[in-house]
Scaffold this motif. Structure first.
Motif, PDB file in Angstrom:
ATOM      1  N   UNK A   1       3.242 -11.349   8.597  1.00 23.27           N
ATOM      2  CA  UNK A   1       1.969 -11.190   7.904  1.00 23.27           C
ATOM      3  C   UNK A   1       1.964  -9.960   6.999  1.00 23.27           C
ATOM      4  N   UNK A   2       2.795  -8.959   7.320  1.00 23.22           N
ATOM      5  CA  UNK A   2       2.826  -7.718   6.554  1.00 23.22           C
ATOM      6  C   UNK A   2       4.174  -7.545   5.865  1.00 23.22           C
TER       7      UNK A   2
ATOM      8  N   UNK B   1      -1.770   7.512   5.019  1.00 22.16           N
ATOM      9  CA  UNK B   1      -2.202   6.145   4.724  1.00 22.16           C
ATOM     10  C   UNK B   1      -1.880   5.201   5.873  1.00 22.16           C
ATOM     11  N   UNK B   2      -0.707   5.358   6.475  1.00 21.70           N
ATOM     12  CA  UNK B   2      -0.349   4.534   7.625  1.00 21.70           C
ATOM     13  C   UNK B   2      -1.207   4.922   8.833  1.00 21.70           C
ATOM     14  N   UNK B   3      -1.489   6.205   8.956  1.00 14.14           N
ATOM     15  CA  UNK B   3      -2.256   6.709  10.107  1.00 14.14           C
ATOM     16  C   UNK B   3      -3.703   6.229  10.086  1.00 14.14           C
ATOM     17  N   UNK B   4      -4.300   6.181   8.905  1.00 15.60           N
ATOM     18  CA  UNK B   4      -5.728   5.857   8.798  1.00 15.60           C
ATOM     19  C   UNK B   4      -5.995   4.485   8.172  1.00 15.60           C
ATOM     20  N   UNK B   5      -5.006   3.619   8.167  1.00 18.84           N
ATOM     21  CA  UNK B   5      -5.205   2.295   7.588  1.00 18.84           C
ATOM     22  C   UNK B   5      -6.069   1.424   8.503  1.00 18.84           C
TER      23      UNK B   5
ATOM     24  N   UNK C   1      -3.174  -8.436   9.107  1.00 16.70           N
ATOM     25  CA  UNK C   1      -2.536  -7.667   8.033  1.00 16.70           C
ATOM     26  C   UNK C   1      -3.179  -6.298   7.906  1.00 16.70           C
ATOM     27  N   UNK C   2      -2.360  -5.336   7.462  1.00 13.93           N
ATOM     28  CA  UNK C   2      -2.830  -3.970   7.273  1.00 13.93           C
ATOM     29  C   UNK C   2      -3.262  -3.743   5.831  1.00 13.93           C
ATOM     30  N   UNK C   3      -4.287  -2.929   5.653  1.00 12.75           N
ATOM     31  CA  UNK C   3      -4.693  -2.458   4.334  1.00 12.75           C
ATOM     32  C   UNK C   3      -4.939  -0.957   4.433  1.00 12.75           C
ATOM     33  N   UNK C   4      -4.589  -0.239   3.380  1.00 12.28           N
ATOM     34  CA  UNK C   4      -4.765   1.210   3.418  1.00 12.28           C
ATOM     35  C   UNK C   4      -4.595   1.815   2.052  1.00 12.28           C
TER      36      UNK C   4
ATOM     37  N   UNK D   1       0.842   0.731  -0.958  1.00 17.29           N
ATOM     38  CA  UNK D   1       1.929  -0.164  -0.549  1.00 17.29           C
ATOM     39  C   UNK D   1       2.474   0.234   0.811  1.00 17.29           C
ATOM     40  N   UNK D   2       2.585   1.547   1.069  1.00 13.91           N
ATOM     41  CA  UNK D   2       3.106   2.019   2.351  1.00 13.91           C
ATOM     42  C   UNK D   2       2.249   1.519   3.507  1.00 13.91           C
ATOM     43  N   UNK D   3       0.940   1.483   3.307  1.00 10.96           N
ATOM     44  CA  UNK D   3       0.031   1.049   4.373  1.00 10.96           C
ATOM     45  C   UNK D   3       0.191  -0.423   4.715  1.00 10.96           C
ATOM     46  N   UNK D   4       0.753  -1.204   3.795  1.00 12.23           N
ATOM     47  CA  UNK D   4       0.929  -2.640   4.041  1.00 12.23           C
ATOM     48  C   UNK D   4       2.180  -2.939   4.845  1.00 12.23           C
ATOM     49  N   UNK D   5       2.963  -1.898   5.176  1.00 10.51           N
ATOM     50  CA  UNK D   5       4.179  -2.085   5.948  1.00 10.51           C
ATOM     51  C   UNK D   5       3.849  -2.471   7.385  1.00 10.51           C
ATOM     52  N   UNK D   6       4.714  -3.274   7.989  1.00 11.47           N
ATOM     53  CA  UNK D   6       4.495  -3.703   9.356  1.00 11.47           C
ATOM     54  C   UNK D   6       4.889  -2.674  10.397  1.00 11.47           C
ATOM     55  N   UNK D   7       5.533  -1.576  10.000  1.00  4.08           N
ATOM     56  CA  UNK D   7       5.953  -0.568  10.960  1.00  4.08           C
ATOM     57  C   UNK D   7       4.752   0.199  11.509  1.00  4.08           C
ATOM     58  N   UNK D   8       4.867   0.624  12.764  1.00  6.12           N
ATOM     59  CA  UNK D   8       3.793   1.388  13.397  1.00  6.12           C
ATOM     60  C   UNK D   8       4.076   2.883  13.372  1.00  6.12           C
ATOM     61  N   UNK D   9       5.212   3.282  12.806  1.00  5.62           N
ATOM     62  CA  UNK D   9       5.601   4.685  12.809  1.00  5.62           C
ATOM     63  C   UNK D   9       5.312   5.310  11.445  1.00  5.62           C
ATOM     64  N   UNK D  10       4.268   6.118  11.320  1.00  9.34           N
ATOM     65  CA  UNK D  10       3.932   6.687  10.012  1.00  9.34           C
ATOM     66  C   UNK D  10       5.014   7.610   9.467  1.00  9.34           C
ATOM     67  N   UNK D  11       5.752   8.277  10.349  1.00  6.51           N
ATOM     68  CA  UNK D  11       6.812   9.188   9.913  1.00  6.51           C
ATOM     69  C   UNK D  11       7.936   8.430   9.221  1.00  6.51           C
TER      70      UNK D  11
END
Length: 433
Positions: A56-57, A113-117, A124-127, A281-291
């Motif tokens: 989905x992401x 962006x990943x942290x607060x998406x 799906x993620x949005x951020x 675009x980074x926020x749409x990644x399926x990874x859960x690790x913001x680092x």
């Protein structure tokens, strides 16, 4: 209108904002213990991170490719040309410095962006900065302001600028009608963006690396031709970056302030570190690790500005020394073309095809940024209308005067940088190296 926008740019892009941007880059460089020194680790990470299994992401690499699609565009070719023409050879140095230091800011933007998406009902993620402003700072007004600026920038920086540059190049090289080129660009881009985010990511990760390699190969051939001028060109770039007098050769002016203004502005336009769009675009990644995603996304600035813009700038300055007559009485956008004209047999056509290819990928990448801004402002119901308007704007952008397009682009970039930088500093404690 052009004069009014130019005056506004002179005010916005005056010394205060330039200082704020450089302070931001320097602050996060030292706060995060110079993440730039881990660039090769970040590159290996970007090449090794495959799809997370979440269909989905976007995969982390697809998110990076989408960012590069949006940033690797005419700014690397036409933008560097105008920076040198208006700011002198020293603008190349400040553009490069903006890229080096901007990697740390890009890391911080993508981390937040990943942290607060947000996660939608379909998984799906949005951020992006608008969500950071809303979910992190709890300021919906600034979030809406940033999203509105992003939407306007999508039609300007991401759409009209690219379509205009590609049209101008194709018209000069192949004598094609701007109307025809605009229609073709709209059809090709529309076919991709109507397919959704997965279609965009899939296409970008396939064609962006190939296009970049081909363009760099052409630059390498020119540098081989200019090998005698290379040492002097590099020295001129550094020396002119700190010059207090105007450069010789008919340029508008290359005092240190002009070099800073156009070098940083064009550097910011190409890599968008400080603007925050890559974080969408980074926020749409399926990874859960913001680092991890922050490191992967940071490499976009490296490839875009530290490599591509620097190589283009050296080619332009080396050509100025190799054949001074070729840069006399050429428009500010023509310095790159003057350099590539020395590439035997295929120089003009090679540059034109490269520029069109970069323009198409940028049109596709920026369409996603504008789509997410539209979704934030009015929800999913507005996305079909946005896409149709975006496709129409590609055609209109093909026939808009270039100077107006570039000045509008700088203006919107300045507006977007302010709320994004505020979010970075207020939420800085959340960013981890």
């Amino acid at each position: 209108m052009l004069q009014i926008i130019q005056k506004a740019n002179n005010l916005i892009w005056g010394l205060p904002l330039l200082i704020i941007l450089m302070v931001t880059h320097l602050y996060f460089t030292f706060k995060l213990h110079m993440p730039q020194r881990r660039i090769f680790y970040a590159i290996r990470l970007s090449l090794g991170m495959e799809d997370t299994g979440d269909n989905r992401n976007l995969s982390p690499f697809s998110a990076l490719a989408t960012t590069l699609a949006a940033t690797l565009g005419t700014g690397n070719i036409i933008g560097v040309s105008t920076a040198v023409a208006l700011g002198g050879p020293g603008a190349v140095f400040w553009c490069w410095i903006t890229g080096i230091l901007g990697m740390a800011t890009a890391y911080a933007e993508c981390y937040l962006s990943v942290l607060f998406r947000s996660r939608r009902k379909d998984g799906t993620y949005v951020g992006g900065p608008m969500y950071v402003l809303r979910n992190g700072l709890h300021n919906k007004t600034l979030g809406c302001f940033y999203a509105l600026c992003t939407l306007v920038a999508a039609f300007g920086a991401g759409c009209a600028t690219q379509a205009n540059s590609a049209t101008q190049a194709a018209s000069l090289s192949f004598q094609l009608s701007p109307h025809l080129i605009g229609i073709l660009l709209a059809v090709v881009t529309g076919a991709v963006i109507l397919g959704g985010v997965k279609a965009i990511g899939s296409l970008c990760e396939r064609i962006v690396p190939a296009i970049s390699f081909v363009y760099l190969f052409g630059c390498f051939l020119l540098l081989c031709l200019y090998y005698k001028q290379l040492p002097q060109a590099c020295l001129l770039i550094v020396k002119d970056a700190f010059s207090v007098s105007s450069a010789a050769g008919g340029f508008i002016g290359s005092t240190i302030q002009m070099s800073l203004r156009y070098g940083i502005a064009r550097g910011l336009f190409t890599n968008e570190a400080g603007i925050g769009t890559s974080a969408i675009a980074a926020a749409a990644s399926g990874t859960d690790n913001p680092k991890y995603q922050a490191y992967v996304s940071m490499t976009a600035v490296f490839w875009d500005t530290v490599v591509m813009c620097l190589v283009t700038g050296i080619v332009i300055v080396a050509n100025m020394l190799f054949d001074p007559a070729s840069v006399q009485n050429v428009p500010s956008t023509g310095l790159t073309s003057a350099a590539f004209s020395h590439l035997p047999y295929v120089g003009d056509a090679f540059l034109t095809v490269s520029l069109i290819a970069f323009a198409v990928t940028t049109l596709i990448g920026w369409s996603y940024f504008g789509e997410k801004a539209t979704e934030y402002l009015i929800g999913n119901k507005g996305i079909p209308y946005y896409k149709l308007l975006y496709i129409l704007m590609i055609y209109l952008g093909a026939i808009i005067p270039m100077n107006l397009v570039w000045e509008c682009t700088d203006l919107i970039n300045g507006f977007m940088a302010i709320p994004n930088i505020l979010a970075l500093f207020f939420l800085r404690r959340h960013v981890r190296p």
